[in-house]
Design an enzyme around this catalytic site. Sequence first.
Site, PDB file in Angstrom:
ATOM      1  N   LYS A  22      45.968   4.382  52.162  1.00 50.86           N
ATOM      2  CA  LYS A  22      45.920   3.732  53.466  1.00 50.86           C
ATOM      3  C   LYS A  22      47.305   3.190  53.836  1.00 50.86           C
ATOM      4  CE  LYS A  22      42.062   1.456  54.269  1.00 50.86           C
ATOM      5  NZ  LYS A  22      41.152   0.338  53.940  1.00 50.86           N
ATOM      6  N   ARG A  92      43.133  -5.457  53.927  1.00 48.46           N
ATOM      7  CA  ARG A  92      42.457  -4.174  53.710  1.00 48.46           C
ATOM      8  C   ARG A  92      42.872  -3.578  52.379  1.00 48.46           C
ATOM      9  NH1 ARG A  92      44.299  -0.651  58.706  1.00 48.46           N
ATOM     10  NH2 ARG A  92      42.369   0.461  58.190  1.00 48.46           N
ATOM     11  N   GLY A 101      34.400   2.976  51.845  1.00 50.58           N
ATOM     12  CA  GLY A 101      33.344   1.986  51.711  1.00 50.58           C
ATOM     13  C   GLY A 101      33.280   1.289  50.368  1.00 50.58           C
ATOM     14  N   MET A 103      35.774  -0.471  48.658  1.00 48.33           N
ATOM     15  CA  MET A 103      36.453  -1.754  48.560  1.00 48.33           C
ATOM     16  C   MET A 103      36.265  -2.436  49.916  1.00 48.33           C
ATOM     17  SD  MET A 103      37.720  -1.072  45.535  1.00 48.33           S
ATOM     18  CE  MET A 103      38.948  -2.320  45.255  1.00 48.33           C
ATOM     19  N   ARG A 336      43.559   9.703  57.393  1.00 48.46           N
ATOM     20  CA  ARG A 336      43.497  10.310  56.057  1.00 48.46           C
ATOM     21  C   ARG A 336      42.894  11.697  56.203  1.00 48.46           C
ATOM     22  NH1 ARG A 336      39.039   6.009  54.333  1.00 48.46           N
ATOM     23  NH2 ARG A 336      37.467   6.577  55.842  1.00 48.46           N
ATOM     24  N   HIS A 455      27.775   5.098  57.015  1.00 48.99           N
ATOM     25  CA  HIS A 455      28.020   5.098  55.574  1.00 48.99           C
ATOM     26  C   HIS A 455      27.231   6.204  54.892  1.00 48.99           C
ATOM     27  CE1 HIS A 455      27.193   3.751  51.408  1.00 48.99           C
ATOM     28  NE2 HIS A 455      28.475   3.467  51.440  1.00 48.99           N
ATOM     29  N   ARG A 561      20.897  38.096  27.830  1.00 50.27           N
ATOM     30  CA  ARG A 561      20.193  37.535  26.681  1.00 50.27           C
ATOM     31  C   ARG A 561      18.901  38.327  26.496  1.00 50.27           C
ATOM     32  NH1 ARG A 561      21.821  33.027  29.771  1.00 50.27           N
ATOM     33  NH2 ARG A 561      23.096  31.517  28.617  1.00 50.27           N
ATOM     34  N   ARG A 617      23.703  41.182  24.466  1.00 52.98           N
ATOM     35  CA  ARG A 617      23.736  40.521  23.164  1.00 52.98           C
ATOM     36  C   ARG A 617      22.485  40.869  22.370  1.00 52.98           C
ATOM     37  NH1 ARG A 617      23.710  34.119  23.040  1.00 52.98           N
ATOM     38  NH2 ARG A 617      21.576  34.451  23.759  1.00 52.98           N
ATOM     39  N   GLU A 744      31.302  31.915  17.976  1.00 58.64           N
ATOM     40  CA  GLU A 744      30.605  30.656  18.233  1.00 58.64           C
ATOM     41  C   GLU A 744      30.431  29.808  16.989  1.00 58.64           C
ATOM     42  OE1 GLU A 744      26.803  31.612  20.012  1.00 58.64           O
ATOM     43  OE2 GLU A 744      26.672  33.485  18.897  1.00 58.64           O
ATOM     44  N   SER A 763      33.614  37.274  22.810  1.00 61.52           N
ATOM     45  CA  SER A 763      33.181  36.367  23.863  1.00 61.52           C
ATOM     46  C   SER A 763      32.861  35.026  23.219  1.00 61.52           C
ATOM     47  CB  SER A 763      31.957  36.929  24.575  1.00 61.52           C
ATOM     48  OG  SER A 763      31.517  36.000  25.539  1.00 61.52           O
ATOM     49  N   GLY A 765      31.126  31.799  22.683  1.00 58.26           N
ATOM     50  CA  GLY A 765      29.860  31.154  23.042  1.00 58.26           C
ATOM     51  C   GLY A 765      30.067  29.664  22.894  1.00 58.26           C
ATOM     52  N   THR A 766      30.410  29.017  24.001  1.00 61.27           N
ATOM     53  CA  THR A 766      30.870  27.628  23.884  1.00 61.27           C
ATOM     54  C   THR A 766      29.743  26.644  23.589  1.00 61.27           C
ATOM     55  OG1 THR A 766      30.802  27.556  26.290  1.00 61.27           O
ATOM     56  CG2 THR A 766      32.948  27.889  25.267  1.00 61.27           C
ATOM     57  N   ASN A 767      28.496  27.024  23.888  1.00 60.46           N
ATOM     58  CA  ASN A 767      27.402  26.087  23.588  1.00 60.46           C
ATOM     59  C   ASN A 767      27.264  25.886  22.081  1.00 60.46           C
ATOM     60  OD1 ASN A 767      26.919  25.987  26.307  1.00 60.46           O
ATOM     61  ND2 ASN A 767      25.249  27.468  26.243  1.00 60.46           N
ATOM     62  N   ASP A 768      27.128  27.004  21.353  1.00 63.58           N
ATOM     63  CA  ASP A 768      27.002  26.873  19.903  1.00 63.58           C
ATOM     64  C   ASP A 768      28.291  26.394  19.264  1.00 63.58           C
ATOM     65  OD1 ASP A 768      24.468  27.379  18.585  1.00 63.58           O
ATOM     66  OD2 ASP A 768      24.481  29.278  19.692  1.00 63.58           O
ATOM     67  N   CYS A 830      31.537  32.892  27.520  1.00 64.02           N
ATOM     68  CA  CYS A 830      30.251  32.740  28.193  1.00 64.02           C
ATOM     69  C   CYS A 830      29.671  31.387  27.767  1.00 64.02           C
ATOM     70  CB  CYS A 830      29.305  33.884  27.888  1.00 64.02           C
ATOM     71  SG  CYS A 830      28.941  34.103  26.149  1.00 64.02           S
ATOM     72  N   TYR A 850      38.348  36.870  31.126  1.00 66.83           N
ATOM     73  CA  TYR A 850      37.350  36.456  32.116  1.00 66.83           C
ATOM     74  C   TYR A 850      36.517  35.290  31.586  1.00 66.83           C
ATOM     75  CZ  TYR A 850      33.993  38.787  29.132  1.00 66.83           C
ATOM     76  OH  TYR A 850      33.241  39.120  28.052  1.00 66.83           O
TER      77      TYR A 850
HETATM   78  P1  ADP Z   1      37.748   1.084  54.904  1.00 74.07           P
HETATM   79  O1  ADP Z   1      38.629   1.329  53.765  1.00 74.07           O
HETATM   80  O2  ADP Z   1      36.373   0.742  54.530  1.00 74.07           O
HETATM   81  O3  ADP Z   1      37.858   2.163  55.938  1.00 74.07           O
HETATM   82  P2  ADP Z   1      39.471  -0.492  56.580  1.00 74.07           P
HETATM   83  O4  ADP Z   1      40.528  -1.242  55.877  1.00 74.07           O
HETATM   84  O5  ADP Z   1      39.883   0.751  57.241  1.00 74.07           O
HETATM   85  O6  ADP Z   1      38.255  -0.248  55.584  1.00 74.07           O
HETATM   86  O7  ADP Z   1      38.844  -1.476  57.624  1.00 74.07           O
HETATM   87  C1  ADP Z   1      37.655  -1.221  58.253  1.00 74.07           C
HETATM   88  C2  ADP Z   1      37.779  -1.383  59.728  1.00 74.07           C
HETATM   89  O8  ADP Z   1      38.244  -2.666  60.070  1.00 74.07           O
HETATM   90  C3  ADP Z   1      38.752  -0.461  60.387  1.00 74.07           C
HETATM   91  O9  ADP Z   1      38.183   0.785  60.642  1.00 74.07           O
HETATM   92  C4  ADP Z   1      39.055  -1.169  61.676  1.00 74.07           C
HETATM   93  O10 ADP Z   1      38.074  -0.903  62.638  1.00 74.07           O
HETATM   94  C5  ADP Z   1      38.956  -2.610  61.265  1.00 74.07           C
HETATM   95  N1  ADP Z   1      40.308  -3.137  61.088  1.00 74.07           N
HETATM   96  C6  ADP Z   1      41.065  -3.129  59.979  1.00 74.07           C
HETATM   97  N2  ADP Z   1      42.252  -3.687  60.219  1.00 74.07           N
HETATM   98  C7  ADP Z   1      42.279  -4.033  61.513  1.00 74.07           C
HETATM   99  C8  ADP Z   1      43.238  -4.625  62.369  1.00 74.07           C
HETATM  100  N3  ADP Z   1      44.442  -4.963  61.930  1.00 74.07           N
HETATM  101  N4  ADP Z   1      42.896  -4.837  63.654  1.00 74.07           N
HETATM  102  C9  ADP Z   1      41.671  -4.475  64.100  1.00 74.07           C
HETATM  103  N5  ADP Z   1      40.735  -3.920  63.356  1.00 74.07           N
HETATM  104  C10 ADP Z   1      41.016  -3.694  62.075  1.00 74.07           C
HETATM  105 MG    MG Z   2      39.044   2.574  57.238  1.00 76.86          MG
HETATM  106 MG    MG Z   3      34.568   0.037  54.966  1.00 79.38          MG
END
Ligand code: ADP
Ligand code: MG
Ligand code: MG
Length: 880
Positions: A22, A92, A101, A103, A336, A455, A561, A617, A744, A763, A765-768, A830, A850
């Site tokens: 980020k 952030r 989602g 952290m 990203r 989410h 087999r 085999r 094997e 060949s 035979g990685t299981n055995d 295999c 292979y």
């Molecule tokens: P995540 O890693 O879960 O995507 P973010 O750090 O991107 O979390 O934050 C989640 C949301 O919070 C962002 O999508 C944005 O909408 C809001 N946000 C984060 N920083 C700012 C900021 N400086 N100003 C306004 N909104 C923010």
């Molecule tokens: Mg984000």
């Molecule tokens: Mg988030």
Amino acid sequence: MTKYIYAFSEGSQAMKDLLGGKGANLAEMKRLGLPVPDGFTITTEACIEYLKHGSTLSNELKEELHNQLAAFSERTGKAFSSNENLLLVSVRSGAKISMPGMMDTILNLGLNDENVEKLADKTGDARFAYDCYRRLLQMFGQVVYGIPMNAFDQYFDKYKEEHGYEVDADIPAEVLKEISDRFKEIYVEEVYKPFPQEPLKQLTEAVEAVFKSWDNDRARVYRDLNDIPHDIGTAVNVQEMVFGNSGDRSGTGLAFTRNPVTGENKLFGEYLLNAQGEDVVAGIRTPKEIATLDSQMPDVYQEFVDVTEKLETHYKDMQDIEFTIENANLYILQTRNGKRTAKAAMKIAVDLVDEGVITKDEALTKVDVKSIDTLLHPAFEEKALEAAEAISEAGLPASPGASTGKVVFSAEDAKTQAEQGEKVILMRPETSPEDIEGMVASEAIVTTHGGMTSHAAVVARGMGKCCVTGCSNLNIDTENKVVNYHGKEIHEGDVISVDGSTGNIYLGEIETTSAEHSEEFDRFMQWAEEAARLGVRMNAETPADIQAGYQFDASGIGLVRTEHMFFGAERLVQMRRFILASSKEERVDALNEIRKYQTEDFEEIFRLSNGRPTIVRLLDPPLHEFLPKSEEEIQIVSNQLDVQPDVLKKRLNDLHEVNPMLGHRGCRLAVTYPELAEMQAEAIIGSVMRLQAEGIESKPEIMIPLVSTVEEFKTLKDTIQTTISELEERENKTVNYLIGTMIETPRACLIAGQLAQESEFFSFGTNDLTQLTYGFSRDDAGKFISEYINRDLLTIDPFQTLDVDGVGQLIKTAVEQAKASNPQIKIGVCGELGGDPKSIHFFNDLAIDYVSCSPFRVPGAILAAAQSQVESERLVGANK
Ligand code: ADP
Ligand code: MG
Ligand code: MG
């Protein structure tokens, strides 16, 4: 002195290790001249240091933070202490590898009882000021003090309901103030301490909390699932706030530069006006499609479209972009590489090549091998679908797949029931990061709230899991464990079927059919085949499996087999006659019958192989697998074979083995009963001769299993060759064939040089081989391997991913010896590991020809082989 904090203007895309994904991308966007709110990034190194040493931030870091804030104020004219120009920031997290989602983020940090009023005065918008404050109280409480979100939400939702506020934006300022006061009380009730009023204290506590959250359970689970190391730490971004909740000329949203479900080259996203942060993702209000923005704010929309194009071209990949609009000014908050379904990944990769943005080799690296699987998975049968009862108006097809299972209402239930072997479908109003493990355990996920970027949708797509969101007509009551729809009910344990490609949900189980390939799939796989050095064969013996494998372009069969062919009712009778016979004549008699079946089976297999190399085999498993066990079965068999039950029992007793896995099995069977090898050789070559007569060519490769001495191999090879010569003479035909051995046992690896002089192919035979190298029983090890992994005594399950240090070294030694003593020898692998991407990487670096895996893993194996080759060529290039 180590520098722990970088202003956005000091960083770049290349600094992901230090600034996290980020932070590095925020810096990069600044460099590109995009509208990014100012800020700075505290490095992953600072996080690692903190987690190692302390419970508080080091003085060094605090001092740097202080300096950064001062510089920040210099640039922006804003400060935590300023009444005129109040500084509010977001805190952030962001690790090197995106963990959506996982952290937590805190917004509006810096507000307190005093300055919130000043903010209200200054902006003339008290509703806005208190909306920011109650959000800060909620997020800070949850992230920093671990107060359950529920504590706030319950009160908030109830208040809204009681007073008839439909959306947050309806709530007037004085009510938001009242709610904020209540939220502050919740702090005291839940954690016995007040909300910290001092902005700098808020900031340092928030930074520490983000650091700590690196080690929470959810984050660990996610990292385990995605093979992300636990020791790389997260960076923390501190960024000036921009406000999407400051009126109807403001808003927040996110967009993918291409459709993450289908791959279509069209902007795909959602936004909400007068909203902040994760309102869109949380599914509290139903967001609008991004294209609508064009009519609401054409200038902002156009600016946004330009930004998305610029970013995609710059990063050479589909981008997932978060933005906020404040008073008709656009701000970009994140970009990203976007998560996508396998189908989308393939289409985007192919399109980007066609558009001249990336090379074919680069395209190959843009599709995750694990995700390919979802493309091959079946869809619901059309006819059965028409007949099925739909329980919902189409929800949103958030992640494709066709799954059936029993309804559960909590992540915990999903987990426990899945552990007991149930297939479950998780139904929730919405999901949150705490639900991850339950989502992993479920066949599919259904939610009532949220859009295509909620989410549930994002996480499910990442996992390749079937998911339908936005089923607004289902009322999912998790407390009473019931779904109400159209006056009917679904209860926990009821079976439903979920179609992630259409968004439909049905009652009961629905039949499935195999998947179809898109044109992109075929082109993409063609490139993969061209790039791969390793061949990929399949392990298969039934016509359906063989056809599937060849459809996926397997280059041959790496393992038939034969024992799987002995279990038909009539065959089993003859097999039992053979095993229980007391004389050689009787045995040969039974084998003559079995030979007829085997010849027919092999004929079918070679016909389907149609000239592609095919390894058969010889019989491998311990004989007791074919014998009757219960009294009742014994009675039946004694009738069938016309022997007295007590005679039969005595014979069964003679055959009993204490440890059959290490007993009379593999080549040892044919050593003691050469007529078995004779029969099988005759059936194999006999079937090839029949096909010859039809003009169909075959490449039979006869494989002797579980060899541990050269003498074993030589005697059986001799038996087979003699049998075939006699057959050739009788029939006056000649057939080309190879005789080789399965490697094997550890001993076979160590004497591979000698074996290679006698053998035309190997060949592994990685299981055995894994079983015998560790001494872990394949059948029982499941009981303790998971505990070993949990306690870090093992990092991988060696039956699923090659143990490079042990089993891998045995294989390496064997390959080197074999190549040295017989340069012509063909070598393959295999067993399950033949389809595992990481193991394939190791095999690609060895001089083998292979890998062979189950048919549905063939495309993944081809792609893994291609990626591995592209990677090693890149490394060679880089070292030049
Ligand atoms: P995540 O890693 O879960 O995507 P973010 O750090 O991107 O979390 O934050 C989640 C949301 O919070 C962002 O999508 C944005 O909408 C809001 N946000 C984060 N920083 C700012 C900021 N400086 N100003 C306004 N909104 C923010
Ligand atoms: Mg984000
Ligand atoms: Mg988030």
